[in-house]
Structures are given as C-alpha cells and as structure tokens.
Design a protein around this motif. Structure first.
Motif, PDB file in Angstrom:
ATOM      1  N   LYS A   8      10.715   1.325  -4.980  1.00  0.00           N
ATOM      2  CA  LYS A   8       9.469   0.582  -4.702  1.00  0.00           C
ATOM      3  C   LYS A   8       9.769  -0.714  -3.960  1.00  0.00           C
ATOM      4  CE  LYS A   8       6.729   3.369  -7.184  1.00  0.00           C
ATOM      5  NZ  LYS A   8       5.613   4.138  -6.665  1.00  0.00           N
ATOM      6  N   LYS A   9      11.055  -1.133  -3.997  1.00  0.00           N
ATOM      7  CA  LYS A   9      11.398  -2.400  -3.344  1.00  0.00           C
ATOM      8  C   LYS A   9      12.780  -2.273  -2.704  1.00  0.00           C
ATOM      9  CE  LYS A   9      11.125  -7.025  -2.873  1.00  0.00           C
ATOM     10  NZ  LYS A   9      10.686  -7.178  -1.489  1.00  0.00           N
ATOM     11  N   TYR A  10      12.829  -2.512  -1.399  1.00  0.00           N
ATOM     12  CA  TYR A  10      14.101  -2.390  -0.669  1.00  0.00           C
ATOM     13  C   TYR A  10      14.742  -3.748  -0.427  1.00  0.00           C
ATOM     14  CZ  TYR A  10      13.289   2.527   0.129  1.00  0.00           C
ATOM     15  OH  TYR A  10      13.109   3.871  -0.068  1.00  0.00           O
ATOM     16  N   ASN A  11      16.057  -3.707  -0.229  1.00  0.00           N
ATOM     17  CA  ASN A  11      16.795  -4.880   0.220  1.00  0.00           C
ATOM     18  C   ASN A  11      16.773  -4.851   1.753  1.00  0.00           C
ATOM     19  OD1 ASN A  11      18.693  -6.706   1.009  1.00  0.00           O
ATOM     20  ND2 ASN A  11      20.436  -5.683  -0.001  1.00  0.00           N
ATOM     21  N   PHE A  59      -0.971   1.920   3.901  1.00  0.00           N
ATOM     22  CA  PHE A  59      -1.560   1.506   2.618  1.00  0.00           C
ATOM     23  C   PHE A  59      -0.597   0.626   1.798  1.00  0.00           C
ATOM     24  CE2 PHE A  59      -3.774   5.622   3.511  1.00  0.00           C
ATOM     25  CZ  PHE A  59      -5.056   5.121   3.636  1.00  0.00           C
ATOM     26  N   HIS A  60      -0.388   1.018   0.516  1.00  0.00           N
ATOM     27  CA  HIS A  60       0.457   0.218  -0.389  1.00  0.00           C
ATOM     28  C   HIS A  60       1.945   0.374  -0.069  1.00  0.00           C
ATOM     29  CE1 HIS A  60       0.164   4.289  -1.904  1.00  0.00           C
ATOM     30  NE2 HIS A  60       1.166   4.079  -2.747  1.00  0.00           N
ATOM     31  N   ASN A  61       2.261   1.178   0.932  1.00  0.00           N
ATOM     32  CA  ASN A  61       3.673   1.386   1.279  1.00  0.00           C
ATOM     33  C   ASN A  61       4.154   0.472   2.405  1.00  0.00           C
ATOM     34  OD1 ASN A  61       4.302   3.562  -0.575  1.00  0.00           O
ATOM     35  ND2 ASN A  61       2.870   4.795   0.646  1.00  0.00           N
ATOM     36  N   THR A  62       3.292  -0.428   2.859  1.00  0.00           N
ATOM     37  CA  THR A  62       3.618  -1.287   4.008  1.00  0.00           C
ATOM     38  C   THR A  62       4.999  -1.935   3.890  1.00  0.00           C
ATOM     39  OG1 THR A  62       1.319  -1.739   4.489  1.00  0.00           O
ATOM     40  CG2 THR A  62       2.895  -3.394   5.240  1.00  0.00           C
ATOM     41  N   GLU A  63       5.224  -2.596   2.756  1.00  0.00           N
ATOM     42  CA  GLU A  63       6.478  -3.346   2.591  1.00  0.00           C
ATOM     43  C   GLU A  63       7.696  -2.404   2.588  1.00  0.00           C
ATOM     44  OE1 GLU A  63       7.960  -6.102  -0.870  1.00  0.00           O
ATOM     45  OE2 GLU A  63       5.874  -6.584  -0.350  1.00  0.00           O
ATOM     46  N   LYS A  64       7.514  -1.231   1.989  1.00  0.00           N
ATOM     47  CA  LYS A  64       8.624  -0.268   1.937  1.00  0.00           C
ATOM     48  C   LYS A  64       8.987   0.187   3.343  1.00  0.00           C
ATOM     49  CE  LYS A  64       6.510   1.227  -2.240  1.00  0.00           C
ATOM     50  NZ  LYS A  64       5.289   1.964  -2.533  1.00  0.00           N
ATOM     51  N   SER A 169      16.463  -2.704  -3.593  1.00  0.00           N
ATOM     52  CA  SER A 169      16.682  -4.073  -4.041  1.00  0.00           C
ATOM     53  C   SER A 169      17.137  -4.013  -5.490  1.00  0.00           C
ATOM     54  CB  SER A 169      15.378  -4.861  -3.923  1.00  0.00           C
ATOM     55  OG  SER A 169      15.441  -5.998  -4.743  1.00  0.00           O
ATOM     56  N   GLU A 170      18.110  -4.838  -5.831  1.00  0.00           N
ATOM     57  CA  GLU A 170      18.562  -4.864  -7.236  1.00  0.00           C
ATOM     58  C   GLU A 170      17.428  -5.284  -8.150  1.00  0.00           C
ATOM     59  OE1 GLU A 170      21.105  -3.448  -8.401  1.00  0.00           O
ATOM     60  OE2 GLU A 170      22.019  -3.030  -6.450  1.00  0.00           O
ATOM     61  N   ALA A 171      16.429  -5.959  -7.564  1.00  0.00           N
ATOM     62  CA  ALA A 171      15.287  -6.430  -8.363  1.00  0.00           C
ATOM     63  C   ALA A 171      14.197  -5.367  -8.498  1.00  0.00           C
ATOM     64  CB  ALA A 171      14.707  -7.684  -7.720  1.00  0.00           C
ATOM     65  N   ASP A 172      14.426  -4.188  -7.927  1.00  0.00           N
ATOM     66  CA  ASP A 172      13.391  -3.151  -7.986  1.00  0.00           C
ATOM     67  C   ASP A 172      13.117  -2.761  -9.439  1.00  0.00           C
ATOM     68  OD1 ASP A 172      11.673  -1.069  -7.650  1.00  0.00           O
ATOM     69  OD2 ASP A 172      13.050   0.219  -6.518  1.00  0.00           O
ATOM     70  N   LYS A 173      11.901  -3.032  -9.854  1.00  0.00           N
ATOM     71  CA  LYS A 173      11.522  -2.803 -11.271  1.00  0.00           C
ATOM     72  C   LYS A 173      11.383  -1.315 -11.585  1.00  0.00           C
ATOM     73  CE  LYS A 173      10.292  -7.110 -12.800  1.00  0.00           C
ATOM     74  NZ  LYS A 173      10.450  -7.880 -11.592  1.00  0.00           N
TER      75      LYS A 173
END
Ligand SMILES: Cc1cc2nc3c(=O)[nH]c(=O)nc-3n(C[C@H](O)[C@H](O)[C@H](O)COP(=O)(O)O)c2cc1C
Length: 193
Positions: A8-11, A59-64, A169-173
């Motif tokens: 859900k969250k990339y570096n 949509f909600h995938n913009t950041e990815k 991202s290591e912070a990916d929840k």
C-alpha cells in the motif's frame, strides 16, 4: 503465499532489479490460457511522465502508481474479429475448432468475458511469480481503464487492470507483520466429497 501481500506504500527511492523485470516479461508470456488463446498485451510503464499521467486516473492508487518503479497494465483484445484472426493465424486447427464449437456460438458478450478471464489467469501467474521472487507489488483494479487506454494508445487492446511493482516502504502498515492475513478458514472454502 503467507509472506506476499498487497503493498500500500512504496519507497519512492527504492530500486527494482532490471534482470528480474525481464524475467517477469517472460513469465507473463508463458502464462497458460484456454486453448492457448493469449488474448492479451502487457504494457510495462516505467517512464515518469506516463506513470504520472496514469496516476491521475487511478483513484486511491495514485500514490502507489507514482512511488512504485513500474506499472504493468494488463490489456485484452477489443474486437472479437481481431481475436479470431489471431487464433486462426497462430493456433492449431484443433484449438480453433474447439473455439468455434464451444465459445463462438455463445455470442460476443460471452466471448469478451471469456477473453478477460484469460487475462486474469496471467495476473495470478504474475502475483505468484512476484511472491516466489520476493518482488513487492500491488494488483490494482482501482483504475480508470478508458483513461488508461487514452494514455497508452495501444489501438487494438483495452486495459482491464494493472500491477504496480517497486520496493515497499518499511513503514507500510499493510505488511503481514503489522496486518496479519485475513482469510476465510480453509475448511470453509476447501471442500472434500
Ligand atoms: C484483481 C485484484 C484487484 C485489486 N485491486 C486493488 C486496488 O485497486 N488497490 C489496492 O490497494 N488493492 C487492490 N487489491 C488487493 C486486494 O485487496 C488484496 O489482494 C486482498 O485484500 C488480500 O490481501 P493481500 O493481497 O495483502 O494478501 C486487488 C487485488 C486483486 C486480486
């Protein structure tokens, strides 16, 4: 399968391995499909400009889409006529005969649905390959296919869905360590008779 998950969250500064991406191209090409029909194209988008354009219609995938390194867009042949030309040119007579007897009589809507199902098989193959190779990825139906088509300009094909690939991202929840897998119990979905 226990370790893979939907990123859900990339570096955004992460790297991907060029050799592995070449392997993924070959793996997709080797995907199985009914009668070996292969009604697909896989568009590998790594250029920032095109990726940014795709991100705006995701949509909600913009950041990815922005923060991953590569987006693979899965497309299917638009026209049944083009599909029939392709199989006539490439498949043995037996396969074409199967298509003519079993699929073609069911009509255009059925055929298009059947073609799209074949493309989804290649998604399963890709996700399994990424799991095996330890590649971080996100399958995404949350895109605007018609807008993707305008950006990608692949005349005879239309987009169905996409997969982002990059370094998580290591912070990916959503990593299984923070967000354990939630699935129906095996004995609810796997039956024996
Ligand atoms: C065909 C398909 C489409 C999906 N579309 C999206 C999407 O647009 N965005 C997203 O963040 N996740 C998407 N997912 C991820 C699913 O929500 C996820 O696979 C499911 O919740 C199971 O979690 P896991 O993949 O982490 O094991 C999609 C998955 C599949 C197979």
């Amino acid at each position: 399968m226990k370790d893979r998950y939907t990123v859900k969250k990339y570096n955004a500064d992460g790297e991907i391995n060029a050799g592995e991406i070449e392997e993924l191209k070959e793996i997709l090409t080797l995907s199985p499909s009914s009668i070996n029909s292969q009604p697909w194209n896989f568009i590998f988008v790594s250029g920032t400009e095109t990726k940014n354009k795709l991100s705006e219609v995701s949509f909600h995938n913009t950041e990815k889409v922005i923060e991953s390194k590569l987006v693979i867009v899965f497309q299917v042949l638009k026209s049944v006529e083009d599909f029939e030309t392709q199989i006539n040119e490439n498949l043995p007579e037996m396969a074409v005969t199967y298509y003519k007897n079993m699929v073609q009589p069911l009509g255009e809507e059925y055929i298009k649905n059947w073609m799209a199902k074949q493309v989804y098989i290649s998604l399963g193959i890709l996700l399994s390959a990424c799991a095996d190779m330890g590649i971080d990825c996100t399958p995404m139906e949350g895109i605007k296919p018609a807008e993707y088509d305008k950006i990608l300009q692949n005349e005879k094909y239309e987009s169905l869905f996409a997969v982002a690939i990059g370094q998580k991202s290591e912070a990916d929840k959503n990593q299984p360590v923070y967000s354990p897998k939630r699935r129906l119990e095996t004995d609810k979905v796997v039956l024996e008779r």
